[in-house]
Design an enzyme around this catalytic site. Structure first.
Site, PDB file in Angstrom:
ATOM      1  N   TYR A   1      43.167  53.200  76.697  1.00 55.06           N
ATOM      2  CA  TYR A   1      42.579  54.079  75.682  1.00 55.06           C
ATOM      3  C   TYR A   1      41.933  55.285  76.336  1.00 55.06           C
ATOM      4  O   TYR A   1      41.187  55.158  77.302  1.00 55.06           O
ATOM      5  CB  TYR A   1      41.563  53.309  74.830  1.00 55.06           C
ATOM      6  CG  TYR A   1      42.187  52.111  74.170  1.00 55.06           C
ATOM      7  CD1 TYR A   1      42.856  52.225  72.961  1.00 55.06           C
ATOM      8  CD2 TYR A   1      42.171  50.865  74.807  1.00 55.06           C
ATOM      9  CE1 TYR A   1      43.475  51.128  72.382  1.00 55.06           C
ATOM     10  CE2 TYR A   1      42.783  49.768  74.237  1.00 55.06           C
ATOM     11  CZ  TYR A   1      43.441  49.899  73.026  1.00 55.06           C
ATOM     12  OH  TYR A   1      44.069  48.816  72.462  1.00 55.06           O
TER      13      TYR A   1
ATOM     14  N   TYR B   1      33.189  63.484  82.142  1.00 55.32           N
ATOM     15  CA  TYR B   1      33.793  62.365  81.413  1.00 55.32           C
ATOM     16  C   TYR B   1      35.239  62.671  81.055  1.00 55.32           C
ATOM     17  O   TYR B   1      36.146  61.869  81.316  1.00 55.32           O
ATOM     18  CB  TYR B   1      32.982  62.076  80.153  1.00 55.32           C
ATOM     19  CG  TYR B   1      33.661  61.147  79.186  1.00 55.32           C
ATOM     20  CD1 TYR B   1      33.814  59.796  79.482  1.00 55.32           C
ATOM     21  CD2 TYR B   1      34.168  61.623  77.966  1.00 55.32           C
ATOM     22  CE1 TYR B   1      34.449  58.940  78.583  1.00 55.32           C
ATOM     23  CE2 TYR B   1      34.799  60.770  77.081  1.00 55.32           C
ATOM     24  CZ  TYR B   1      34.935  59.432  77.390  1.00 55.32           C
ATOM     25  OH  TYR B   1      35.566  58.578  76.506  1.00 55.32           O
TER      26      TYR B   1
ATOM     27  N   LYS C   1      38.664  60.777  82.471  1.00 58.12           N
ATOM     28  CA  LYS C   1      39.601  60.115  81.557  1.00 58.12           C
ATOM     29  C   LYS C   1      41.005  60.700  81.700  1.00 58.12           C
ATOM     30  O   LYS C   1      42.005  59.965  81.656  1.00 58.12           O
ATOM     31  CB  LYS C   1      39.112  60.251  80.120  1.00 58.12           C
ATOM     32  CG  LYS C   1      37.857  59.446  79.809  1.00 58.12           C
ATOM     33  CD  LYS C   1      38.049  57.946  79.956  1.00 58.12           C
ATOM     34  CE  LYS C   1      38.935  57.373  78.872  1.00 58.12           C
ATOM     35  NZ  LYS C   1      39.069  55.892  79.005  1.00 58.12           N
TER      36      LYS C   1
END
Length: 292
Positions: A98, A124, A128
Protein backbone atom coordinates in the site's frame (compact mmCIF):
# COMPACT_ATOMS: atom_id res chain seq x y z
CA UNK A 1 -2.72 -20.65 1.41
CA UNK A 2 -0.64 -18.95 4.09
CA UNK A 3 -1.12 -15.17 3.99
CA UNK A 4 1.41 -12.99 5.81
CA UNK A 5 -0.04 -9.63 6.86
CA UNK A 6 2.30 -7.02 8.31
CA UNK A 7 1.09 -4.10 10.41
CA UNK A 8 -1.90 -5.89 11.94
CA UNK A 9 -2.44 -3.10 14.49
CA UNK A 10 -2.75 -0.39 11.85
CA UNK A 11 -6.05 0.72 10.33
CA UNK A 12 -5.70 -1.26 7.10
CA UNK A 13 -3.85 -4.16 8.69
CA UNK A 14 -6.58 -4.63 11.28
CA UNK A 15 -9.24 -4.80 8.58
CA UNK A 16 -7.15 -7.11 6.41
CA UNK A 17 -6.98 -9.74 9.14
CA UNK A 18 -10.77 -9.95 8.95
CA UNK A 19 -11.33 -9.50 5.21
CA UNK A 20 -8.71 -12.06 4.18
CA UNK A 21 -9.58 -14.68 6.82
CA UNK A 22 -11.79 -16.61 4.39
CA UNK A 23 -8.97 -16.91 1.84
CA UNK A 24 -6.41 -18.88 3.82
CA UNK A 25 -4.43 -19.19 7.02
CA UNK A 26 -3.60 -15.70 8.29
CA UNK A 27 -0.18 -14.92 9.78
CA UNK A 28 -0.79 -11.45 11.18
CA UNK A 29 2.26 -9.64 12.54
CA UNK A 30 3.01 -6.32 14.21
CA UNK A 31 6.21 -4.49 15.11
CA UNK A 32 6.70 -6.80 18.08
CA UNK A 33 6.69 -9.96 15.98
CA UNK A 34 8.04 -8.62 12.68
CA UNK A 35 9.75 -5.23 12.98
CA UNK A 36 10.24 -3.81 9.49
CA UNK A 37 12.83 -1.35 10.79
CA UNK A 38 15.14 -4.28 11.64
CA UNK A 39 15.94 -4.84 8.01
CA UNK A 40 18.99 -6.99 8.70
CA UNK A 41 16.82 -9.83 10.00
CA UNK A 42 13.65 -9.27 8.00
CA UNK A 43 14.30 -11.68 5.12
CA UNK A 44 15.20 -14.59 7.43
CA UNK A 45 12.12 -14.07 9.59
CA UNK A 46 9.79 -13.97 6.59
CA UNK A 47 11.37 -17.10 5.13
CA UNK A 48 10.74 -18.92 8.42
CA UNK A 49 7.06 -17.93 8.27
CA UNK A 50 6.93 -19.47 4.78
CA UNK A 51 4.01 -17.47 3.34
CA UNK A 52 2.30 -18.08 0.01
CA UNK A 53 1.33 -14.41 -0.22
CA UNK A 54 2.71 -11.28 1.48
CA UNK A 55 0.39 -8.35 2.19
CA UNK A 56 2.42 -5.44 3.49
CA UNK A 57 0.21 -3.05 5.42
CA UNK A 58 2.97 -1.83 7.74
CA UNK A 59 4.39 1.64 7.15
CA UNK A 60 5.98 4.64 8.79
CA UNK A 61 3.11 7.13 8.58
CA UNK A 62 4.13 9.98 10.91
CA UNK A 63 4.33 12.52 8.09
CA UNK A 64 5.74 15.41 10.12
CA UNK A 65 8.11 13.33 12.25
CA UNK A 66 9.54 11.79 9.08
CA UNK A 67 11.19 15.13 8.34
CA UNK A 68 13.56 14.49 11.26
CA UNK A 69 13.40 10.67 11.36
CA UNK A 70 14.40 10.20 7.77
CA UNK A 71 16.50 7.06 8.29
CA UNK A 72 13.74 5.24 10.14
CA UNK A 73 11.12 6.30 7.58
CA UNK A 74 13.37 5.08 4.76
CA UNK A 75 13.98 1.72 6.42
CA UNK A 76 10.29 0.98 6.95
CA UNK A 77 8.84 2.54 3.79
CA UNK A 78 11.54 1.80 1.22
CA UNK A 79 14.15 -0.74 2.31
CA UNK A 80 11.74 -3.15 4.02
CA UNK A 81 9.39 -3.33 0.99
CA UNK A 82 12.43 -4.02 -1.20
CA UNK A 83 13.42 -6.92 1.05
CA UNK A 84 9.87 -8.26 1.10
CA UNK A 85 9.78 -8.07 -2.69
CA UNK A 86 13.08 -9.93 -2.96
CA UNK A 87 11.81 -12.67 -0.64
CA UNK A 88 8.60 -12.87 -2.66
CA UNK A 89 10.63 -13.15 -5.87
CA UNK A 90 12.82 -15.90 -4.42
CA UNK A 91 9.77 -17.82 -3.23
CA UNK A 92 7.86 -17.14 -6.47
CA UNK A 93 4.92 -15.68 -4.55
CA UNK A 94 2.99 -12.41 -4.91
CA UNK A 95 3.36 -9.25 -2.84
CA UNK A 96 0.60 -6.71 -2.18
CA UNK A 97 1.68 -3.32 -0.87
CA UNK A 98 0.00 0.00 0.00
CA UNK A 99 1.24 3.43 -0.97
CA UNK A 100 -0.04 6.98 -0.89
CA UNK A 101 -1.27 10.05 -2.74
CA UNK A 102 1.74 11.84 -1.22
CA UNK A 103 3.93 10.57 -4.08
CA UNK A 104 2.44 13.47 -6.10
CA UNK A 105 3.14 17.19 -5.73
CA UNK A 106 -0.54 18.16 -5.53
CA UNK A 107 -0.56 20.60 -8.42
CA UNK A 108 -3.61 21.20 -10.62
CA UNK A 109 -7.17 20.16 -9.92
CA UNK A 110 -7.52 16.89 -11.83
CA UNK A 111 -7.41 13.45 -10.23
CA UNK A 112 -4.01 11.80 -10.52
CA UNK A 113 -3.64 8.76 -12.76
CA UNK A 114 -1.16 5.98 -12.07
CA UNK A 115 1.18 7.10 -14.85
CA UNK A 116 1.25 10.78 -13.82
CA UNK A 117 4.63 12.22 -12.92
CA UNK A 118 5.55 11.68 -9.28
CA UNK A 119 7.17 14.51 -7.35
CA UNK A 120 6.79 14.11 -3.57
CA UNK A 121 6.83 17.23 -1.42
CA UNK A 122 8.03 15.62 1.81
CA UNK A 123 10.21 12.85 3.23
CA UNK A 124 7.26 10.55 3.84
CA UNK A 125 6.20 10.78 0.20
CA UNK A 126 9.75 10.26 -1.04
CA UNK A 127 10.22 7.13 1.08
CA UNK A 128 6.89 5.69 -0.05
CA UNK A 129 7.79 6.33 -3.68
CA UNK A 130 11.17 4.67 -3.12
CA UNK A 131 9.31 1.65 -1.77
CA UNK A 132 7.13 1.50 -4.87
CA UNK A 133 10.13 1.63 -7.19
CA UNK A 134 12.01 -0.99 -5.17
CA UNK A 135 9.10 -3.41 -5.41
CA UNK A 136 8.60 -2.92 -9.14
CA UNK A 137 12.32 -3.50 -9.70
CA UNK A 138 12.59 -6.57 -7.48
CA UNK A 139 9.35 -8.44 -8.16
CA UNK A 140 7.25 -9.49 -11.14
CA UNK A 141 4.22 -10.57 -9.09
CA UNK A 142 3.00 -7.54 -7.19
CA UNK A 143 0.17 -5.08 -6.67
CA UNK A 144 0.70 -1.61 -5.24
CA UNK A 145 -2.46 0.18 -4.12
CA UNK A 146 -2.09 3.92 -3.68
CA UNK A 147 -4.77 5.25 -1.37
CA UNK A 148 -5.59 8.52 0.38
CA UNK A 149 -7.07 10.03 3.55
CA UNK A 150 -7.56 6.64 5.21
CA UNK A 151 -9.85 6.52 8.22
CA UNK A 152 -11.86 4.04 10.26
CA UNK A 153 -13.75 3.57 13.48
CA UNK A 154 -10.52 2.73 15.30
CA UNK A 155 -6.97 4.04 15.30
CA UNK A 156 -5.42 7.47 14.87
CA UNK A 157 -7.16 9.20 11.99
CA UNK A 158 -9.04 12.37 11.07
CA UNK A 159 -12.47 10.99 11.98
CA UNK A 160 -11.45 10.00 15.49
CA UNK A 161 -9.49 13.22 15.98
CA UNK A 162 -12.58 15.28 15.11
CA UNK A 163 -14.79 13.19 17.40
CA UNK A 164 -12.30 13.68 20.24
CA UNK A 165 -11.98 17.44 19.68
CA UNK A 166 -15.75 17.80 19.58
CA UNK A 167 -15.91 16.88 23.25
CA UNK A 168 -14.24 20.02 24.57
CA UNK A 169 -13.90 22.46 21.67
CA UNK A 170 -16.41 25.20 20.91
CA UNK A 171 -14.70 26.29 17.69
CA UNK A 172 -12.26 24.63 15.30
CA UNK A 173 -10.28 25.91 12.34
CA UNK A 174 -9.86 23.38 9.53
CA UNK A 175 -7.89 23.63 6.29
CA UNK A 176 -10.13 24.07 3.25
CA UNK A 177 -7.61 24.33 0.38
CA UNK A 178 -6.35 20.74 0.40
CA UNK A 179 -8.65 18.33 -1.46
CA UNK A 180 -8.80 14.55 -1.66
CA UNK A 181 -11.17 11.70 -0.92
CA UNK A 182 -11.68 10.08 2.49
CA UNK A 183 -11.23 6.32 2.17
CA UNK A 184 -12.51 3.74 4.65
CA UNK A 185 -9.89 1.19 5.74
CA UNK A 186 -12.48 -1.59 5.56
CA UNK A 187 -13.06 -0.90 1.88
CA UNK A 188 -9.34 -1.09 1.16
CA UNK A 189 -9.20 -4.50 2.84
CA UNK A 190 -12.33 -5.75 1.07
CA UNK A 191 -11.03 -4.72 -2.35
CA UNK A 192 -7.76 -6.50 -1.55
CA UNK A 193 -9.69 -9.67 -0.69
CA UNK A 194 -11.70 -9.51 -3.91
CA UNK A 195 -8.58 -9.00 -6.01
CA UNK A 196 -6.88 -11.97 -4.36
CA UNK A 197 -9.98 -14.06 -5.10
CA UNK A 198 -9.77 -13.01 -8.75
CA UNK A 199 -6.11 -14.04 -8.85
CA UNK A 200 -7.13 -17.60 -7.98
CA UNK A 201 -9.43 -17.72 -10.99
CA UNK A 202 -6.93 -16.61 -13.65
CA UNK A 203 -3.80 -18.58 -14.46
CA UNK A 204 -1.98 -15.57 -15.93
CA UNK A 205 -3.29 -13.06 -13.37
CA UNK A 206 0.05 -11.78 -12.07
CA UNK A 207 1.59 -11.54 -15.52
CA UNK A 208 -1.28 -9.39 -16.80
CA UNK A 209 -2.21 -7.42 -13.68
CA UNK A 210 0.97 -6.65 -11.74
CA UNK A 211 1.45 -2.93 -11.28
CA UNK A 212 0.26 0.20 -9.48
CA UNK A 213 -3.43 0.95 -8.90
CA UNK A 214 -5.24 3.84 -7.27
CA UNK A 215 -7.74 2.85 -4.60
CA UNK A 216 -9.76 5.58 -2.92
CA UNK A 217 -13.31 6.55 -2.20
CA UNK A 218 -15.42 8.32 -4.82
CA UNK A 219 -16.09 12.04 -4.75
CA UNK A 220 -14.15 15.08 -3.67
CA UNK A 221 -13.71 16.85 -0.32
CA UNK A 222 -11.49 19.28 1.51
CA UNK A 223 -10.47 18.63 5.10
CA UNK A 224 -13.03 21.28 6.01
CA UNK A 225 -15.74 19.38 4.07
CA UNK A 226 -14.74 16.14 5.77
CA UNK A 227 -14.92 17.73 9.22
CA UNK A 228 -18.24 19.46 8.43
CA UNK A 229 -19.82 16.17 7.38
CA UNK A 230 -18.53 14.42 10.51
CA UNK A 231 -20.06 17.11 12.71
CA UNK A 232 -23.32 17.13 10.73
CA UNK A 233 -23.70 13.42 11.42
CA UNK A 234 -22.74 13.85 15.07
CA UNK A 235 -25.28 16.66 15.47
CA UNK A 236 -27.96 14.45 13.91
CA UNK A 237 -27.17 11.90 16.61
CA UNK A 238 -27.75 14.52 19.30
CA UNK A 239 -24.13 15.44 20.05
CA UNK A 240 -22.87 18.96 20.60
CA UNK A 241 -20.36 19.96 17.94
CA UNK A 242 -17.92 22.86 17.47
CA UNK A 243 -18.40 25.70 15.03
CA UNK A 244 -16.04 25.29 12.10
CA UNK A 245 -13.93 27.98 10.45
CA UNK A 246 -12.16 27.43 7.11
CA UNK A 247 -8.49 28.36 6.95
CA UNK A 248 -5.74 28.03 4.36
CA UNK A 249 -2.70 25.79 4.43
CA UNK A 250 -0.61 28.91 5.00
CA UNK A 251 -2.60 29.57 8.18
CA UNK A 252 -1.70 26.12 9.53
CA UNK A 253 2.02 25.51 8.90
CA UNK A 254 3.41 22.02 9.47
CA UNK A 255 6.96 20.60 9.34
CA UNK A 256 6.09 18.61 6.20
CA UNK A 257 4.50 20.14 3.12
CA UNK A 258 1.19 18.58 2.06
CA UNK A 259 -0.12 18.25 -1.51
CA UNK A 260 -3.02 20.60 -2.25
CA UNK A 261 -4.60 18.07 -4.61
CA UNK A 262 -4.71 14.45 -3.43
CA UNK A 263 -7.50 13.27 -5.73
CA UNK A 264 -6.81 9.84 -7.22
CA UNK A 265 -8.27 8.56 -10.48
CA UNK A 266 -9.61 5.02 -9.88
CA UNK A 267 -10.39 4.20 -13.52
CA UNK A 268 -7.65 1.59 -13.83
CA UNK A 269 -8.96 -0.32 -10.79
CA UNK A 270 -12.40 -0.46 -12.39
CA UNK A 271 -11.03 -1.51 -15.78
CA UNK A 272 -8.80 -4.31 -14.49
CA UNK A 273 -10.86 -5.69 -11.60
CA UNK A 274 -14.37 -4.27 -12.11
CA UNK A 275 -14.18 -2.78 -8.62
CA UNK A 276 -15.01 0.72 -7.38
CA UNK A 277 -15.64 2.30 -4.00
CA UNK A 278 -18.83 4.25 -3.15
CA UNK A 279 -19.08 7.97 -2.50
CA UNK A 280 -17.17 9.04 0.60
CA UNK A 281 -20.21 10.72 2.18
CA UNK A 282 -22.32 7.57 1.93
CA UNK A 283 -19.50 5.54 3.44
CA UNK A 284 -18.90 7.99 6.28
CA UNK A 285 -22.58 7.92 7.20
CA UNK A 286 -22.45 4.13 7.31
CA UNK A 287 -19.31 4.08 9.47
CA UNK A 288 -20.66 6.65 11.92
CA UNK A 289 -24.01 4.89 12.20
CA UNK A 290 -22.26 2.18 14.19
CA UNK A 291 -23.53 -0.54 11.84
CA UNK A 292 -20.09 -1.25 10.44
Amino acid sequence: MRILITGKRGQVGHELTKSLSCLGDIIATDSQTLDLSKTEELAEKVEILAPDLIVNAAAYTAVDKAETEQELAYKVNALAPQILAEVAKNRDIPLIHYSTDYVFNGSGDKAWTEDAETQPLNVYGRTKLAGELAISNASDKYLIFRTSWVYGARGANFLNTMKRLAIDKVQLSIVHDQVGTPTWARHIADVTAQVISQSHQQTDFWQSHSGVYHLSGAGRASWFDFAQQIFNLMAAQGHSVPKLHPITTRDYPTPANRPANSLLDNTKLKQHFDLALPDWQTTLEWVMSGKE
